[in-house]
Motif scaffolding. Structure first.
Motif, PDB file in Angstrom:
ATOM      1  N   ASP A 104      -6.898  -8.043  15.660  1.00  0.00           N
ATOM      2  CA  ASP A 104      -7.066  -7.132  14.530  1.00  0.00           C
ATOM      3  C   ASP A 104      -8.414  -6.404  14.505  1.00  0.00           C
ATOM      4  OD1 ASP A 104      -5.287  -6.333  12.357  1.00  0.00           O
ATOM      5  OD2 ASP A 104      -6.944  -6.925  11.051  1.00  0.00           O
ATOM      6  N   ARG A 162       0.739 -14.486  13.763  1.00  0.00           N
ATOM      7  CA  ARG A 162      -0.480 -14.358  12.964  1.00  0.00           C
ATOM      8  C   ARG A 162      -1.722 -14.667  13.800  1.00  0.00           C
ATOM      9  NH1 ARG A 162      -0.686 -14.423   7.285  1.00  0.00           N
ATOM     10  NH2 ARG A 162       1.346 -14.334   6.238  1.00  0.00           N
ATOM     11  N   ASP A 178      -7.076  -1.127   7.124  1.00  0.00           N
ATOM     12  CA  ASP A 178      -7.515  -1.816   5.916  1.00  0.00           C
ATOM     13  C   ASP A 178      -6.459  -2.770   5.359  1.00  0.00           C
ATOM     14  OD1 ASP A 178      -9.985  -0.478   5.888  1.00  0.00           O
ATOM     15  OD2 ASP A 178      -9.085   1.262   4.894  1.00  0.00           O
ATOM     16  N   ARG A 179      -5.300  -2.830   5.997  1.00  0.00           N
ATOM     17  CA  ARG A 179      -4.248  -3.715   5.491  1.00  0.00           C
ATOM     18  C   ARG A 179      -4.587  -5.170   5.808  1.00  0.00           C
ATOM     19  NH1 ARG A 179       1.787  -1.616   6.416  1.00  0.00           N
ATOM     20  NH2 ARG A 179       2.029  -2.567   4.375  1.00  0.00           N
ATOM     21  N   SER A 180      -4.286  -6.045   4.857  1.00  0.00           N
ATOM     22  CA  SER A 180      -4.538  -7.471   5.062  1.00  0.00           C
ATOM     23  C   SER A 180      -3.509  -8.053   6.027  1.00  0.00           C
ATOM     24  CB  SER A 180      -4.460  -8.220   3.731  1.00  0.00           C
ATOM     25  OG  SER A 180      -3.120  -8.234   3.250  1.00  0.00           O
ATOM     26  N   MET A 181      -3.807  -9.255   6.558  1.00  0.00           N
ATOM     27  CA  MET A 181      -2.876  -9.899   7.471  1.00  0.00           C
ATOM     28  C   MET A 181      -1.555 -10.222   6.777  1.00  0.00           C
ATOM     29  SD  MET A 181      -2.533 -10.701  10.573  1.00  0.00           S
ATOM     30  CE  MET A 181      -4.238 -10.352  10.972  1.00  0.00           C
ATOM     31  N   ASP A 182      -1.622 -10.641   5.514  1.00  0.00           N
ATOM     32  CA  ASP A 182      -0.392 -10.922   4.773  1.00  0.00           C
ATOM     33  C   ASP A 182       0.451  -9.664   4.627  1.00  0.00           C
ATOM     34  OD1 ASP A 182      -0.977 -13.584   4.473  1.00  0.00           O
ATOM     35  OD2 ASP A 182      -1.818 -13.376   2.464  1.00  0.00           O
ATOM     36  N   ALA A 183      -0.190  -8.551   4.298  1.00  0.00           N
ATOM     37  CA  ALA A 183       0.533  -7.292   4.119  1.00  0.00           C
ATOM     38  C   ALA A 183       1.137  -6.822   5.432  1.00  0.00           C
ATOM     39  CB  ALA A 183      -0.398  -6.218   3.549  1.00  0.00           C
ATOM     40  N   THR A 232      -0.612 -19.567   7.155  1.00  0.00           N
ATOM     41  CA  THR A 232      -1.938 -18.955   7.209  1.00  0.00           C
ATOM     42  C   THR A 232      -2.971 -19.858   7.867  1.00  0.00           C
ATOM     43  OG1 THR A 232      -2.511 -19.794   5.001  1.00  0.00           O
ATOM     44  CG2 THR A 232      -1.493 -17.601   5.122  1.00  0.00           C
TER      45      THR A 232
END
Length: 236
Positions: A175, A168, A126-131, A29
């Protein structure tokens, strides 16, 4: 009573496993930035653990190419560079198109339908980067799963972890653009459409093109990040 020679079930994760997971997450991250050095004492203090599990975790992460252990009690977070990026994707191209060639004729219609639902979720802004990354990895593992051996999965996991920092960065820069979410969804739906044709050569080409796009996206992001860093250093 169990024989002493029997393999015993694992009841809980060790501290070393937990430290490995947390350090890996922090590296991927960017919480532990590329190129920065840390003492084992500093990392142990941050994690509130002793040196022993930290040393164990760092050995694991060194085998994944995420850290460089220095003589003494220090470690450097592996730098990000274009040569590593190209090497990772060169190796992925040797494995993933071949898996696609074989898996597209074995995967069930029901599994393709399930993956189509997952692909549709890639368009959710709306999804997070981790998701996003977790779902992306699971999607591709399922796509190849009908042909992948345990060794294929081990090698893929290593390569995907090595590529994750680059992806990432690329996803993070793109994003904010609503069109990126649409593109992400369409790219994975297109892979499934090719799979539906049960054409091994077409599936292999589609996966190779998918890898090519991701490598170019990550490369462009690296260039942008490097330019931004240079500008900040010049201004400073």
């Amino acid at each position: 009573m169990a024989s002493p020679a029997e393999v015993r079930p694992i009841e809980s994760r060790t501290v070393g496993d937990l430290v490995t997971t947390e350090l890996r997450r922090s590296i991927l991250t960017g919480a532990l930035p590329p190129g920065q050095s840390f003492s084992l004492r500093e990392l142990a203090s941050r994690l509130d653990v002793s040196f022993i599990p930290v040393r164990e975790a760092l050995r694991n992460l060194e085998s994944e190419g995420l850290v460089v252990i220095r003589p003494g009690r220090s470690v450097t977070i592996a730098p990000i560079d274009f040569d590593d990026l190209h090497a990772i994707y060169r190796l992925r191209r040797l494995l993933e198109p071949d898996l696609a060639r074989r898996s597209c004729t074995r995967i069930s219609d029901a599994e393709l339908t399930r993956l189509e639902r997952d692909a549709a979720d890639f368009g959710d802004p709306d999804r997070s980067m981790d998701a996003i990354y977790d779902a992306h990895r699971d999607f591709h593992l399922a796509l190849f799963g009908s042909a992948a051996t345990a060794w294929d999965v081990r090698v893929l996991t290593t390569l995907w972890r090595a590529a994750e920092r680059y992806i990432r960065i690329g996803f993070g820069l793109l994003d904010p653009d609503p069109e990126e979410h649409h593109r992400r969804r369409h790219a994975h739906e297109s892979l499934l459409s090719v799979y539906r044709r049960r054409d091994p050569d077409a599936a292999a080409r589609a996966v190779d093109e998918h890898l090519d796009h991701n490598e170019k996206m990550a490369g462009a992001a690296l260039g942008t990040a490097a330019a931004g860093l240079q500008a900040r250093e010049t201004a400073g």
